[in-house]
Design an enzyme around this catalytic site. Structure first.
Site, PDB file in Angstrom:
ATOM      1  NE  ARG A  22       2.096  43.963 -25.728  1.00  0.00           N
ATOM      2  CZ  ARG A  22       2.095  42.659 -25.864  1.00  0.00           C
ATOM      3  NH1 ARG A  22       1.138  42.053 -26.543  1.00  0.00           N
ATOM      4  NH2 ARG A  22       3.051  41.920 -25.340  1.00  0.00           N
TER       5      ARG A  22
ATOM      6  CE1 TYR B 229       0.432  49.417 -18.641  1.00  0.00           C
ATOM      7  CE2 TYR B 229       0.493  48.168 -20.674  1.00  0.00           C
ATOM      8  CZ  TYR B 229       1.118  48.649 -19.548  1.00  0.00           C
ATOM      9  OH  TYR B 229       2.432  48.362 -19.333  1.00  0.00           O
TER      10      TYR B 229
ATOM     11  CE  LYS C  54       5.807  46.363 -28.968  1.00  0.00           C
ATOM     12  NZ  LYS C  54       5.933  46.109 -27.590  1.00  0.00           N
TER      13      LYS C  54
ATOM     14  CG  HIS D 169       8.762  42.982 -30.375  1.00  0.00           C
ATOM     15  ND1 HIS D 169       8.193  42.042 -29.549  1.00  0.00           N
ATOM     16  CD2 HIS D 169       8.865  44.097 -29.627  1.00  0.00           C
ATOM     17  CE1 HIS D 169       7.976  42.569 -28.346  1.00  0.00           C
ATOM     18  NE2 HIS D 169       8.380  43.814 -28.367  1.00  0.00           N
TER      19      HIS D 169
ATOM     20  CB  SER E 293       6.437  41.411 -24.241  1.00  0.00           C
ATOM     21  OG  SER E 293       5.938  41.792 -25.504  1.00  0.00           O
TER      22      SER E 293
ATOM     23  CB  CYS F  31      12.233  38.082 -23.222  1.00  0.00           C
ATOM     24  SG  CYS F  31      10.836  37.021 -22.829  1.00  0.00           S
TER      25      CYS F  31
ATOM     26  CG  ASP G  86       9.465  47.490 -27.794  1.00  0.00           C
ATOM     27  OD1 ASP G  86       9.659  46.367 -27.303  1.00  0.00           O
ATOM     28  OD2 ASP G  86       8.322  47.904 -28.088  1.00  0.00           O
TER      29      ASP G  86
ATOM     30  NE  ARG H 164       5.812  47.423 -20.055  1.00  0.00           N
ATOM     31  CZ  ARG H 164       6.501  46.717 -20.928  1.00  0.00           C
ATOM     32  NH1 ARG H 164       7.423  47.280 -21.668  1.00  0.00           N
ATOM     33  NH2 ARG H 164       6.286  45.420 -21.066  1.00  0.00           N
TER      34      ARG H 164
HETATM   35  P1  GTP Z   1       9.148  44.810 -23.617  1.00  0.00           P
HETATM   36  O1  GTP Z   1       9.332  46.255 -23.317  1.00  0.00           O
HETATM   37  O2  GTP Z   1       7.958  44.216 -22.949  1.00  0.00           O
HETATM   38  O3  GTP Z   1       9.144  44.495 -25.085  1.00  0.00           O
HETATM   39  O4  GTP Z   1      10.332  44.015 -22.898  1.00  0.00           O
HETATM   40  P2  GTP Z   1      11.919  43.897 -23.031  1.00  0.00           P
HETATM   41  O5  GTP Z   1      12.234  42.754 -23.936  1.00  0.00           O
HETATM   42  O6  GTP Z   1      12.514  45.211 -23.331  1.00  0.00           O
HETATM   43  O7  GTP Z   1      12.330  43.412 -21.576  1.00  0.00           O
HETATM   44  P3  GTP Z   1      13.286  44.033 -20.464  1.00  0.00           P
HETATM   45  O8  GTP Z   1      14.654  44.331 -20.968  1.00  0.00           O
HETATM   46  O9  GTP Z   1      12.571  45.149 -19.832  1.00  0.00           O
HETATM   47  O10 GTP Z   1      13.443  42.816 -19.432  1.00  0.00           O
HETATM   48  C1  GTP Z   1      12.406  42.347 -18.673  1.00  0.00           C
HETATM   49  C2  GTP Z   1      12.852  41.429 -17.579  1.00  0.00           C
HETATM   50  O11 GTP Z   1      13.892  40.541 -17.983  1.00  0.00           O
HETATM   51  C3  GTP Z   1      13.378  42.183 -16.357  1.00  0.00           C
HETATM   52  O12 GTP Z   1      12.800  41.628 -15.208  1.00  0.00           O
HETATM   53  C4  GTP Z   1      14.856  41.919 -16.398  1.00  0.00           C
HETATM   54  O13 GTP Z   1      15.423  41.968 -15.122  1.00  0.00           O
HETATM   55  C5  GTP Z   1      14.964  40.551 -17.028  1.00  0.00           C
HETATM   56  N1  GTP Z   1      16.244  40.374 -17.735  1.00  0.00           N
HETATM   57  C6  GTP Z   1      16.732  41.155 -18.727  1.00  0.00           C
HETATM   58  N2  GTP Z   1      17.953  40.736 -19.141  1.00  0.00           N
HETATM   59  C7  GTP Z   1      18.245  39.645 -18.395  1.00  0.00           C
HETATM   60  C8  GTP Z   1      19.360  38.744 -18.349  1.00  0.00           C
HETATM   61  O14 GTP Z   1      20.336  38.869 -19.089  1.00  0.00           O
HETATM   62  N3  GTP Z   1      19.293  37.736 -17.445  1.00  0.00           N
HETATM   63  C9  GTP Z   1      18.222  37.569 -16.629  1.00  0.00           C
HETATM   64  N4  GTP Z   1      18.242  36.562 -15.776  1.00  0.00           N
HETATM   65  N5  GTP Z   1      17.162  38.400 -16.621  1.00  0.00           N
HETATM   66  C10 GTP Z   1      17.159  39.416 -17.507  1.00  0.00           C
HETATM   67  C1  SPV Z   2       5.589  44.854 -25.023  1.00  0.00           C
HETATM   68  O1  SPV Z   2       4.649  44.340 -24.398  1.00  0.00           O
HETATM   69  O2  SPV Z   2       6.269  44.208 -25.860  1.00  0.00           O
HETATM   70  C2  SPV Z   2       5.947  46.262 -24.793  1.00  0.00           C
HETATM   71  C3  SPV Z   2       5.068  47.068 -23.965  1.00  0.00           C
HETATM   72  O3  SPV Z   2       6.946  46.727 -25.307  1.00  0.00           O
HETATM   73  S1  SPV Z   2       3.635  47.573 -24.789  1.00  0.00           S
HETATM   74  O4  SPV Z   2       3.866  48.921 -25.329  1.00  0.00           O
HETATM   75  O5  SPV Z   2       2.564  47.631 -23.800  1.00  0.00           O
HETATM   76  O6  SPV Z   2       3.337  46.692 -25.862  1.00  0.00           O
HETATM   77 MN    MN Z   3       7.922  45.276 -26.696  1.00  0.00          MN
END
Ligand code: GTP
Ligand code: SPV
Ligand code: MN
Length: 584
Positions: A69, A197, A206, A226, A248, A250, A277, A369
């Protein structure tokens, strides 16, 4: 063509502007999926993956300059600047239409315009809303097919109503200098140009379900957040739901699909995924807050997803999935850093270049992704399509903080919880362009996604709290504290259930807590660490509050709060209260 005159008129106008060679009205059928897949594969836009191993799966690469983004080029376009507020990029509405309208002139010449009707939310829900996205990208059509309830179903839902969100996307030249993601909340309109993208072009996500929907929520008395939504089933079969807002990349997808530690599995605990999400939250007739996931699929971060970290996500994307910017193996399957130890000896990287491990560069982009249907998730909740969603017991905020924030704490009440959300901080990730690892305050993980003035947004949270007769309790978590070697201390992932169980125990009046200046902390003995590799002293450390770090934290919060032009007095009072409790 469908027979909604408002849709037809608008499509005609946008076609006159962008001048496509032809217009294709999507119906969401299987025949359509096959036809578009064939076409995208024949032009090289997408690559068919190994159909024996990954049936129905496709591979796609975006341009190197178009992998996340672009917050700097994302605008809220209202008549008055104060409605967008100081933390959003703003363009005056008429000026934006004129300036960017110019870029759309003839942008689809020689191309096809696809008309994608879609619903955000279950087709059976009175709260769901329709969007129509016009795009010249088959990749977008195929992604929207997974991410939303798309096609004829949406037109049936809309009927002859004029109430739909108008989204116009043109790839144009994918020129970063002319890339714009514009939101016109006053006109239910989204314009996206010069990107291909994810979050910039899948306009239901979003752009609609957060930026436009947050505005609608303000007007209509609900909230677009979110947040992931998950259900925790106890051995007695009772299920309680939690939503969590993390910035994002996290950990929302990971937490939403967590697998309980073995001990808890044996006891009969289960976790069910409702969303990973976005949550639309409304007050139910029973006086509780109810959450619906408006999406139908997951657009999840690939790197780090493994059978160890998140088997449910990996199992979800074994079929009918689109992979974007991951590494393409020679056997036409996919790989990414952190998937497993089978690092390919040779592959094609996310840039389309020959790749071998000795190059020492990443094979998959850190923000690569997968787009996968939620229904394929082994732990998808049976409430996924429920028109009313699920009742929320707890709202959890969190982010990546190497120091300062403890593993978990509970806010004193709703108002204090809003303050905790409003001052939330996290280290930046690859999900947006820009530096990675810098601490940024990201209120409620919504700073990049709120379609209006953040001061009004905080006020809306405070107002909602007063209106919900039986509001969820609000917590903050941090899985990301590191030790002196920079390693994560808390094991995370499935073990996060241990923290969620304390949260639920608090909601149910079953656990005690220690009052601290920042909120209620668990008694260390109330977080179960049996079966983890951390000891009691380490846990105590994770739950500790360092006075000096918090003195710094409060200073930084003050600078953060000074950025808003319409900060509610309650937030300032909460800030003063925290300072006082810390003895500052
Ligand atoms: P968006 O789709 O961007 O909104 O992200 P999201 O919040 O869904 O993030 P996602 O669950 O895909 O996690 C992204 C990163 O955080 C990955 O590299 C994971 O391995 C890491 N991660 C997730 N949960 C944990 C955790 O409990 N501990 C640690 N150390 N890393 C974590
Ligand atoms: C984020 O960035 O929080 C996502 C991926 O979930 S996107 O759809 O690109 O915003
Ligand atoms: Mn997101």
């Amino acid at each position: 063509m469908y027979n909604n005159k408002y849709v037809n008129e608008w499509v005609e106008q946008m076609a006159a502007l962008t001048q496509p060679d032809q217009i294709v009205w999507c119906d969401g059928s299987e025949e359509e999926r096959e036809r578009l897949t064939k076409e995208a594969v024949s032009t090289g836009e997408m690559i068919e993956l190994n159909q024996d191993v990954l049936p129905g799966c496709l591979y796609h690469r975006t341009l190197e300059n178009d992998v996340a983004r672009v917050e700097g080029r994302t605008f809220i376009c209202t008549e008055r600047k104060e409605d967008a507020g100081p933390t959003n990029n703003w363009m005056e509405k008429a000026y934006a239409y004129a300036k960017v309208g110019h870029l759309y002139e003839g942008a689809m010449k020689g191309r096809t315009m696809y008309v994608i009707p879609y619903i955000m939310g279950p087709a059976s829900s009175e709260f769901s809303k329709v969007g129509i996205e016009l795009t010249d990208s088959i990749y977008v059509v195929l992604n929207m097919r997974i991410m939303t309830r798309m096609g004829k179903i949406a037109m049936d839902f809309l009927g002859d109503s004029p109430n739909f969100i108008k989204g116009l996307h043109a790839k144009a030249d994918v020129d970063p200098e002319n890339r714009y993601i514009l939101h016109f909340p006053e006109d239910n309109t989204i314009w996206s140009i010069n990107s291909a993208y994810g979050g910039n072009v899948l306009l239901g996500k979003k752009c609609f379900a957060l930026r436009i929907a947050s505005w609608l929520g303000l007007k209509e008395g609900w909230m677009a957040e979110h947040m992931l939504i998950l259900g925790i089933e106890k051995p007695d079969g009772d299920i309680q739901y939690i939503t969590a807002a993390f910035p994002s990349a996290c950990g929302k997808t990971n937490l939403a699909m967590l697998i309980p530690p073995e001990k808890y599995q044996k006891m009969g605990y289960k976790v069910w995924t409702v969303g990973d999400d976005i949550a639309w939250l409304r007050i139910g007739k029973d006086g509780r807050l109810w959450a619906v996931n408006p999406e139908a699929g997951f657009f999840g971060v690939a790197p780090g997803t493994s059978m160890k970290s998140n088997p449910n996500a990996l199992l979800t994307c074994q079929a009918n999935t689109i992979f974007t910017n991951v590494c393409l193996k020679d056997d036409k399957t996919v790989w990414w850093e952190g998937m497993n130890k089978d690092v390919p000896e040779h592959a094609i990287d996310w840039k389309g270049n020959e790749w071998t491990p000795d190059l020492g560069i990443k094979a998959a982009h850190p923000n690569s992704r997968f787009t996968a249907p939620a229904k394929q998730c082994p732990c998808v909740s049976d409430k996924f399509d429920d028109p009313n969603g699920v009742p929320v017991s707890a709202i959890v905020f969190g982010g990546r903080r190497a120091k300062v924030a403890p593993l978990v704490y509970q806010s004193f009440d709703w108002e204090h919880g809003v303050f905790v959300g409003a001052t939330m901080a996290s280290e930046t990730t690859a999900a947006a362009t820009g530096a990675v690892g810098v601490v940024r305050r990201d209120p409620m993980a919504m700073l990049p996604f709120c379609g209006y003035n953040m001061g009004d947004y905080f006020q809306h949270w405070l107002d909602m709290g007063k209106k919900i007769p039986n509001p969820p309790k609000i917590f903050n978590v941090n899985w990301f504290r590191t030790n002196d070697e920079g390693k994560f201390i808390w094991p995370g992932f499935g073990d996060n259930l241990r923290v969620l169980l304390w949260i639920l125990a608090r909601c149910n009046g079953e656990a005690d807590a220690v009052e601290s200046p920042i909120g209620y902390l668990p008694k260390p003995e109330d977080i179960d660490i049996e079966g983890t590799d951390i000891d009691f002293e380490t846990l105590k450390g994770l739950l500790s509050i360092d006075k000096d770090s918090w003195a710094e934290e409060v200073k930084d919060q003050e600078a953060h709060l000074a950025k808003f032009d319409k900060l509610p007095a309650e937030i300032t009072a909460q800030y003063e209260g925290l300072k006082k409790r810390l003895g500052l």
